[in-house]
Write a protein that holds these residues in place. Sequence first.
Motif, PDB file in Angstrom:
ATOM      1  N   ARG A  62       3.681 -32.878 -27.539  1.00 31.19           N
ATOM      2  CA  ARG A  62       3.056 -32.982 -26.221  1.00 31.19           C
ATOM      3  C   ARG A  62       1.544 -32.820 -26.347  1.00 31.19           C
ATOM      4  NH1 ARG A  62       5.287 -27.378 -23.378  1.00 31.19           N
ATOM      5  NH2 ARG A  62       4.008 -25.898 -24.571  1.00 31.19           N
ATOM      6  N   GLN A  63       0.858 -33.389 -25.388  1.00 33.28           N
ATOM      7  CA  GLN A  63      -0.589 -33.285 -25.354  1.00 33.28           C
ATOM      8  C   GLN A  63      -1.028 -33.038 -23.926  1.00 33.28           C
ATOM      9  OE1 GLN A  63      -2.727 -36.574 -27.116  1.00 33.28           O
ATOM     10  NE2 GLN A  63      -4.560 -35.314 -27.388  1.00 33.28           N
ATOM     11  N   ALA A  64      -1.579 -31.857 -23.713  1.00 35.63           N
ATOM     12  CA  ALA A  64      -2.099 -31.503 -22.403  1.00 35.63           C
ATOM     13  C   ALA A  64      -3.547 -31.977 -22.294  1.00 35.63           C
ATOM     14  CB  ALA A  64      -2.016 -29.993 -22.203  1.00 35.63           C
ATOM     15  N   PRO A  65      -4.047 -32.135 -21.085  1.00 33.48           N
ATOM     16  CA  PRO A  65      -5.431 -32.599 -20.913  1.00 33.48           C
ATOM     17  C   PRO A  65      -6.417 -31.694 -21.636  1.00 33.48           C
ATOM     18  CG  PRO A  65      -4.267 -32.695 -18.838  1.00 33.48           C
ATOM     19  CD  PRO A  65      -3.354 -31.991 -19.792  1.00 33.48           C
ATOM     20  N   GLY A  66      -7.276 -32.298 -22.452  1.00 31.85           N
ATOM     21  CA  GLY A  66      -8.295 -31.535 -23.151  1.00 31.85           C
ATOM     22  C   GLY A  66      -7.812 -30.773 -24.370  1.00 31.85           C
ATOM     23  N   LYS A  67      -6.545 -30.957 -24.718  1.00 33.41           N
ATOM     24  CA  LYS A  67      -5.987 -30.229 -25.855  1.00 33.41           C
ATOM     25  C   LYS A  67      -5.458 -31.189 -26.910  1.00 33.41           C
ATOM     26  CE  LYS A  67      -4.695 -26.016 -23.376  1.00 33.41           C
ATOM     27  NZ  LYS A  67      -3.613 -25.027 -23.134  1.00 33.41           N
ATOM     28  N   GLN A  68      -5.249 -30.657 -28.098  1.00 36.83           N
ATOM     29  CA  GLN A  68      -4.702 -31.468 -29.175  1.00 36.83           C
ATOM     30  C   GLN A  68      -3.199 -31.638 -29.006  1.00 36.83           C
ATOM     31  OE1 GLN A  68      -5.968 -29.485 -32.832  1.00 36.83           O
ATOM     32  NE2 GLN A  68      -7.667 -30.918 -33.024  1.00 36.83           N
ATOM     33  N   ARG A  69      -2.688 -32.702 -29.578  1.00 34.28           N
ATOM     34  CA  ARG A  69      -1.254 -32.915 -29.569  1.00 34.28           C
ATOM     35  C   ARG A  69      -0.587 -31.831 -30.413  1.00 34.28           C
ATOM     36  NH1 ARG A  69       0.942 -38.971 -30.398  1.00 34.28           N
ATOM     37  NH2 ARG A  69      -0.712 -39.196 -28.822  1.00 34.28           N
ATOM     38  N   GLU A  70       0.519 -31.296 -29.904  1.00 34.98           N
ATOM     39  CA  GLU A  70       1.209 -30.228 -30.611  1.00 34.98           C
ATOM     40  C   GLU A  70       2.702 -30.523 -30.709  1.00 34.98           C
ATOM     41  OE1 GLU A  70       1.040 -26.491 -28.567  1.00 34.98           O
ATOM     42  OE2 GLU A  70       1.895 -27.278 -26.718  1.00 34.98           O
ATOM     43  N   LEU A  71       3.300 -29.999 -31.768  1.00 30.89           N
ATOM     44  CA  LEU A  71       4.737 -30.141 -31.949  1.00 30.89           C
ATOM     45  C   LEU A  71       5.470 -29.226 -30.977  1.00 30.89           C
ATOM     46  CD1 LEU A  71       7.197 -31.183 -33.612  1.00 30.89           C
ATOM     47  CD2 LEU A  71       6.859 -29.185 -35.078  1.00 30.89           C
ATOM     48  N   VAL A  72       6.438 -29.781 -30.267  1.00 29.08           N
ATOM     49  CA  VAL A  72       7.252 -29.006 -29.345  1.00 29.08           C
ATOM     50  C   VAL A  72       8.576 -28.622 -30.001  1.00 29.08           C
ATOM     51  CG1 VAL A  72       8.487 -29.061 -27.145  1.00 29.08           C
ATOM     52  CG2 VAL A  72       6.233 -30.136 -27.339  1.00 29.08           C
ATOM     53  N   ALA A  73       9.244 -29.608 -30.589  1.00 31.82           N
ATOM     54  CA  ALA A  73      10.544 -29.360 -31.210  1.00 31.82           C
ATOM     55  C   ALA A  73      10.876 -30.486 -32.174  1.00 31.82           C
ATOM     56  CB  ALA A  73      11.635 -29.255 -30.144  1.00 31.82           C
ATOM     57  N   GLY A  74      11.644 -30.150 -33.186  1.00 30.89           N
ATOM     58  CA  GLY A  74      12.071 -31.152 -34.148  1.00 30.89           C
ATOM     59  C   GLY A  74      13.516 -30.925 -34.543  1.00 30.89           C
ATOM     60  N   ILE A  75      14.171 -31.992 -34.970  1.00 28.58           N
ATOM     61  CA  ILE A  75      15.551 -31.893 -35.416  1.00 28.58           C
ATOM     62  C   ILE A  75      15.721 -32.787 -36.638  1.00 28.58           C
ATOM     63  CG2 ILE A  75      16.281 -33.660 -33.731  1.00 28.58           C
ATOM     64  CD1 ILE A  75      18.993 -32.145 -33.581  1.00 28.58           C
ATOM     65  N   SER A  76      16.299 -32.207 -37.681  1.00 29.27           N
ATOM     66  CA  SER A  76      16.465 -32.954 -38.928  1.00 29.27           C
ATOM     67  C   SER A  76      17.671 -33.880 -38.826  1.00 29.27           C
ATOM     68  CB  SER A  76      16.659 -31.977 -40.085  1.00 29.27           C
ATOM     69  OG  SER A  76      17.930 -31.345 -39.973  1.00 29.27           O
ATOM     70  N   SER A  77      17.838 -34.698 -39.844  1.00 29.11           N
ATOM     71  CA  SER A  77      18.991 -35.592 -39.863  1.00 29.11           C
ATOM     72  C   SER A  77      20.296 -34.802 -39.926  1.00 29.11           C
ATOM     73  CB  SER A  77      18.887 -36.539 -41.057  1.00 29.11           C
ATOM     74  OG  SER A  77      18.801 -35.805 -42.273  1.00 29.11           O
ATOM     75  N   GLY A  78      20.231 -33.592 -40.454  1.00 25.98           N
ATOM     76  CA  GLY A  78      21.413 -32.745 -40.539  1.00 25.98           C
ATOM     77  C   GLY A  78      21.651 -31.878 -39.321  1.00 25.98           C
ATOM     78  N   GLY A  79      20.722 -31.920 -38.382  1.00 28.33           N
ATOM     79  CA  GLY A  79      20.903 -31.179 -37.142  1.00 28.33           C
ATOM     80  C   GLY A  79      20.148 -29.855 -37.069  1.00 28.33           C
ATOM     81  N   SER A  80      19.410 -29.505 -38.095  1.00 27.88           N
ATOM     82  CA  SER A  80      18.610 -28.280 -38.027  1.00 27.88           C
ATOM     83  C   SER A  80      17.451 -28.482 -37.065  1.00 27.88           C
ATOM     84  CB  SER A  80      18.069 -27.923 -39.412  1.00 27.88           C
ATOM     85  OG  SER A  80      19.117 -27.671 -40.307  1.00 27.88           O
ATOM     86  N   THR A  81      17.178 -27.449 -36.286  1.00 23.24           N
ATOM     87  CA  THR A  81      16.140 -27.560 -35.264  1.00 23.24           C
ATOM     88  C   THR A  81      15.038 -26.523 -35.469  1.00 23.24           C
ATOM     89  OG1 THR A  81      17.352 -26.085 -33.782  1.00 23.24           O
ATOM     90  CG2 THR A  81      17.742 -28.453 -33.544  1.00 23.24           C
ATOM     91  N   ASN A  82      13.871 -26.847 -34.960  1.00 20.78           N
ATOM     92  CA  ASN A  82      12.786 -25.879 -34.918  1.00 20.78           C
ATOM     93  C   ASN A  82      12.005 -26.112 -33.625  1.00 20.78           C
ATOM     94  OD1 ASN A  82      11.728 -28.327 -36.510  1.00 20.78           O
ATOM     95  ND2 ASN A  82       9.837 -27.294 -35.893  1.00 20.78           N
ATOM     96  N   TYR A  83      11.425 -25.039 -33.109  1.00 25.03           N
ATOM     97  CA  TYR A  83      10.745 -25.076 -31.824  1.00 25.03           C
ATOM     98  C   TYR A  83       9.407 -24.350 -31.884  1.00 25.03           C
ATOM     99  CZ  TYR A  83      15.342 -26.361 -29.986  1.00 25.03           C
ATOM    100  OH  TYR A  83      16.541 -26.986 -29.747  1.00 25.03           O
ATOM    101  N   ALA A  84       8.487 -24.817 -31.069  1.00 32.48           N
ATOM    102  CA  ALA A  84       7.268 -24.062 -30.866  1.00 32.48           C
ATOM    103  C   ALA A  84       7.627 -22.747 -30.180  1.00 32.48           C
ATOM    104  CB  ALA A  84       6.291 -24.854 -30.000  1.00 32.48           C
ATOM    105  N   ASP A  85       6.905 -21.702 -30.502  1.00 29.68           N
ATOM    106  CA  ASP A  85       7.205 -20.395 -29.910  1.00 29.68           C
ATOM    107  C   ASP A  85       7.154 -20.447 -28.392  1.00 29.68           C
ATOM    108  OD1 ASP A  85       5.527 -18.398 -32.486  1.00 29.68           O
ATOM    109  OD2 ASP A  85       7.542 -19.253 -32.399  1.00 29.68           O
ATOM    110  N   SER A  86       6.288 -21.266 -27.863  1.00 27.09           N
ATOM    111  CA  SER A  86       6.081 -21.315 -26.413  1.00 27.09           C
ATOM    112  C   SER A  86       7.274 -21.899 -25.661  1.00 27.09           C
ATOM    113  CB  SER A  86       4.830 -22.119 -26.087  1.00 27.09           C
ATOM    114  OG  SER A  86       4.934 -23.442 -26.590  1.00 27.09           O
ATOM    115  N   VAL A  87       8.173 -22.590 -26.363  1.00 28.89           N
ATOM    116  CA  VAL A  87       9.306 -23.218 -25.673  1.00 28.89           C
ATOM    117  C   VAL A  87      10.654 -22.680 -26.125  1.00 28.89           C
ATOM    118  CG1 VAL A  87       7.928 -25.320 -25.425  1.00 28.89           C
ATOM    119  CG2 VAL A  87       9.626 -25.164 -27.263  1.00 28.89           C
ATOM    120  N   LYS A  88      10.672 -21.790 -27.092  1.00 31.79           N
ATOM    121  CA  LYS A  88      11.932 -21.241 -27.592  1.00 31.79           C
ATOM    122  C   LYS A  88      12.703 -20.578 -26.466  1.00 31.79           C
ATOM    123  CE  LYS A  88      10.777 -20.386 -32.442  1.00 31.79           C
ATOM    124  NZ  LYS A  88      10.460 -19.358 -33.471  1.00 31.79           N
ATOM    125  N   GLY A  89      13.994 -20.888 -26.424  1.00 28.46           N
ATOM    126  CA  GLY A  89      14.843 -20.321 -25.396  1.00 28.46           C
ATOM    127  C   GLY A  89      14.838 -21.091 -24.088  1.00 28.46           C
TER     128      GLY A  89
END
Length: 113
Positions: free
Chosen positions: A37-64
């Motif tokens: 995601r990219q908010a106005p005036g900010k750099q693009r940041e990773l929110v969440a990712g999922i591998s081909s095997g289904g493993s996930t990772n999240y930015a701390d700001s969106v966890k849960g």
Amino acid sequence: VQLQASGGGLVQAGGSLRLSCAASGSTFSGKVFAWYRQAPGKQRELVAGISSGGSTNYADSVKGRFTISRDNAKNTGYLQMNSLKPEDTAVYYCRLVGSGSYWGQGTLVTVSS
């Protein structure tokens, strides 16, 4: 490869949205899928990712609150966003990474307070 993101919109704080990202020209299988995601005036940041095997990772700001998922049979990835906050307001981009890296066009999420 083309990625088509959809599902953005205007929602009140505390509400939910589900973003979708459909791929054409390539399969999802064997590739990493992610939302940024990219908010106005900010750099693009990773929110969440999922591998081909289904493993996930999240930015701390969106966890849960956010959940990323994928349906390889439909060549589609998703981002379920719950308990949305005004600071989640941004353009959300999907990305598919395999032998190459591909980006969707972005979908705007606006969270009002």
